[in-house]
Design a protein around this motif. Structure first.
Motif, PDB file in Angstrom:
ATOM      1  N   HIS A 185      15.013  -7.500   1.645  1.00 46.97           N
ATOM      2  CA  HIS A 185      15.358  -6.491   0.647  1.00 46.97           C
ATOM      3  C   HIS A 185      14.245  -5.452   0.498  1.00 46.97           C
ATOM      4  O   HIS A 185      14.471  -4.366  -0.026  1.00 46.97           O
ATOM      5  N   VAL A 186      13.036  -5.783   0.968  1.00 50.26           N
ATOM      6  CA  VAL A 186      11.923  -4.833   0.926  1.00 50.26           C
ATOM      7  C   VAL A 186      11.930  -3.980   2.184  1.00 50.26           C
ATOM      8  O   VAL A 186      11.941  -2.748   2.122  1.00 50.26           O
ATOM      9  N   LEU A 187      11.898  -4.640   3.329  1.00 50.73           N
ATOM     10  CA  LEU A 187      11.971  -3.947   4.623  1.00 50.73           C
ATOM     11  C   LEU A 187      13.038  -4.622   5.474  1.00 50.73           C
ATOM     12  O   LEU A 187      12.778  -5.654   6.099  1.00 50.73           O
ATOM     13  N   PRO A 188      14.256  -4.083   5.504  1.00 47.93           N
ATOM     14  CA  PRO A 188      15.309  -4.679   6.339  1.00 47.93           C
ATOM     15  C   PRO A 188      14.922  -4.673   7.809  1.00 47.93           C
ATOM     16  O   PRO A 188      14.356  -3.694   8.314  1.00 47.93           O
ATOM     17  N   VAL A 308      -4.763   0.782   6.186  1.00 49.59           N
ATOM     18  CA  VAL A 308      -5.490  -0.461   5.931  1.00 49.59           C
ATOM     19  C   VAL A 308      -4.838  -1.149   4.742  1.00 49.59           C
ATOM     20  O   VAL A 308      -4.858  -0.622   3.623  1.00 49.59           O
ATOM     21  N   LEU A 309      -4.236  -2.293   4.977  1.00 52.57           N
ATOM     22  CA  LEU A 309      -3.647  -3.079   3.904  1.00 52.57           C
ATOM     23  C   LEU A 309      -4.721  -4.008   3.354  1.00 52.57           C
ATOM     24  O   LEU A 309      -5.159  -4.936   4.034  1.00 52.57           O
ATOM     25  N   THR A 345      -2.230  -4.734  -1.439  1.00 57.05           N
ATOM     26  CA  THR A 345      -0.970  -5.453  -1.336  1.00 57.05           C
ATOM     27  C   THR A 345      -1.242  -6.938  -1.493  1.00 57.05           C
ATOM     28  O   THR A 345      -2.394  -7.390  -1.443  1.00 57.05           O
ATOM     29  N   ALA A 346      -0.182  -7.709  -1.707  1.00 56.43           N
ATOM     30  CA  ALA A 346      -0.290  -9.159  -1.827  1.00 56.43           C
ATOM     31  C   ALA A 346       0.713  -9.791  -0.877  1.00 56.43           C
ATOM     32  O   ALA A 346       1.879  -9.379  -0.828  1.00 56.43           O
ATOM     33  N   ALA A 347       0.267 -10.792  -0.125  1.00 57.46           N
ATOM     34  CA  ALA A 347       1.139 -11.419   0.865  1.00 57.46           C
ATOM     35  C   ALA A 347       2.319 -12.139   0.224  1.00 57.46           C
ATOM     36  O   ALA A 347       3.373 -12.277   0.836  1.00 57.46           O
ATOM     37  N   GLY A 352       2.993  -2.871  -3.210  1.00 61.09           N
ATOM     38  CA  GLY A 352       2.254  -1.772  -2.608  1.00 61.09           C
ATOM     39  C   GLY A 352       2.547  -1.515  -1.145  1.00 61.09           C
ATOM     40  O   GLY A 352       2.170  -0.472  -0.609  1.00 61.09           O
ATOM     41  N   LEU A 353       3.240  -2.439  -0.482  1.00 57.90           N
ATOM     42  CA  LEU A 353       3.480  -2.287   0.956  1.00 57.90           C
ATOM     43  C   LEU A 353       4.295  -1.039   1.264  1.00 57.90           C
ATOM     44  O   LEU A 353       3.969  -0.278   2.189  1.00 57.90           O
ATOM     45  N   LEU A 354       5.349  -0.794   0.495  1.00 58.79           N
ATOM     46  CA  LEU A 354       6.211   0.355   0.777  1.00 58.79           C
ATOM     47  C   LEU A 354       5.472   1.678   0.572  1.00 58.79           C
ATOM     48  O   LEU A 354       5.740   2.653   1.283  1.00 58.79           O
ATOM     49  N   ASP A 355       4.543   1.718  -0.387  1.00 56.38           N
ATOM     50  CA  ASP A 355       3.739   2.929  -0.562  1.00 56.38           C
ATOM     51  C   ASP A 355       2.905   3.198   0.683  1.00 56.38           C
ATOM     52  O   ASP A 355       2.763   4.341   1.120  1.00 56.38           O
TER      53      ASP A 355
END
Length: 368
Positions: A185-188, A308-309, A345-347, A352-355
């Motif tokens: 649902h975050v990254l198909p 950089v994540l 981001t948090a695993a 924050g990943l989509l940003d």
């Protein structure tokens, strides 16, 4: 962190100077003494420590508006000690920083500004790097750019490809890549890998905002069993992605393993996953060197962006992370010629990943 008393002292000196000027002006005009400029029910006449407390609760935009109300507040709001305090206070809380917004000033916790610092405009620097201000100033496309973007959308373009690597993929308790695969649902997922590179890397296609396809080739340091053993036993293994100096115990890479040259030349950008947990037991020199080897101009153009994540396993109230500005400093990102961004981001949740993906696609030429 600057002591609050130092800021109050600086503001008080500004206030005293302004009020002394007012008294002198009043005395010269009518000879009747101080007048009413320093008394009465006015915000100007609150104790300085109370004025400072009020300012600490205001947003940068509201502070600027306050500075536009009078000469007094213009002088108070533009105090460089005040804005240095805000920078040191707020930077650890910011969730992203990039090559255009990294602070360019000396940010020590020194109680006194030296001569060189007094020449710096800390207010302008804060407004330039603050995430809230960055989002507000984001470029809005003009009409002709919107039309151009529409016609470009009619032309099929190749799927952007990115290489993901870094110790944050392997050292954390929770696997970032496993969570990405589970959180459709975050990254198909738009396409599964066709091949595996010697058990080290594979490519998966994703879809951003249900329309922008892109591919991530995940490059691990070694195979899964060796990675898991290294994580559990806190071993620092040499990555098979790189070539190292012979007869040396150093883990600083010299170049990319020729096996991965073609992959790194073909990608449009990079995603480096850094371990941002405060309990990390190693320095940053090796990670910084790995990034520079990957970004070597001999392998690809200097215009390719790197995201950089700054990753931790999970975000909890009692679990601190290394601030993204500190990560940028430790990795010496300011010395890079490539566009870069550090995104928290948090695993466990992918916050924050989509940003970060949005920034990466934009800087790779994708019209979003």
């Amino acid at each position: 962190m600057l002591n609050r008393s130092i800021v109050v002292q600086s503001l008080r000196s500004i206030r005293d100077r302004i009020f002394d000027t007012r008294r002198q002006r009043n005395e010269q005009s009518d000879g009747q003494g101080p007048g009413n400029d320093v008394t009465g029910p006015s915000l100007d006449n609150l104790p300085v420590d109370m004025q400072f407390l009020i300012m600490t609760f205001l947003s940068p935009q509201d502070l600027c508006r306050l500075g536009g109300t009078s000469t007094y507040w213009r002088s108070m709001v533009r105090d460089p000690v005040l804005w240095k305090y805000f920078l040191l206070r707020d930077m650890p809380l910011w969730q992203s920083v990039d090559h255009l917004s990294v602070p360019q000033v000396k940010l020590s916790g020194s109680a006194v500004l030296d001569d060189s610092e007094m020449q710096l405009d800390y207010m302008a620097e804060y407004l330039r790097v603050c995430p809230a201000c960055r989002n507000q100033w984001r470029h809005q496309p003009r009409v002709f750019e919107s039309v151009t973007s529409f016609f470009q959308s009619l032309v099929p373009v190749s799927e952007p490809q990115f290489a993901m690597f870094g110790p944050g993929l392997e050292q954390l308790e929770i696997s970032l890549m496993n969570t990405i695969m589970r959180f459709s649902h975050v990254l198909p997922i738009a396409g599964l890998p066709q091949r595996q590179i010697d058990g080290i890397g594979s490519g998966i296609s994703f879809k951003y905002k249900d329309q922008h396809r892109f591919n991530i080739a995940t490059l691990y340091s070694t195979n899964r069993s060796e990675r898991e053993r290294a994580r559990l036993e806190h071993l620092n293994l040499r990555s098979k992605l790189f070539v190292y100096e012979e007869d040396s115990e150093s883990n600083i890479p010299l170049s990319i393993n020729p096996m991965f040259n073609q992959v790194c030349q073909a990608v449009n950008g990079f995603i480096f996953v850094a371990n941002a947990e405060t309990e990390r037991d190693r320095g940053w020199e090796e990670e910084s060197a790995q990034m520079r080897v990957m970004l070597d101009p001999a392998v690809g153009t200097e215009s390719r962006p790197i995201l950089v994540l700054s990753c931790v396993s999970r975000e909890t109230a009692d679990r601190r992370r290394i601030p993204c500005v500190t990560v940028a400093h430790q990795l010496e990102l300011s010395s890079l010629t490539n566009p870069w961004m550090v995104q928290d981001t948090a695993a466990e949740t992918l916050t924050g990943l989509l940003d970060g993906i949005d920034w990466l696609l934009r800087h790779s030429g994708v019209k979003i």
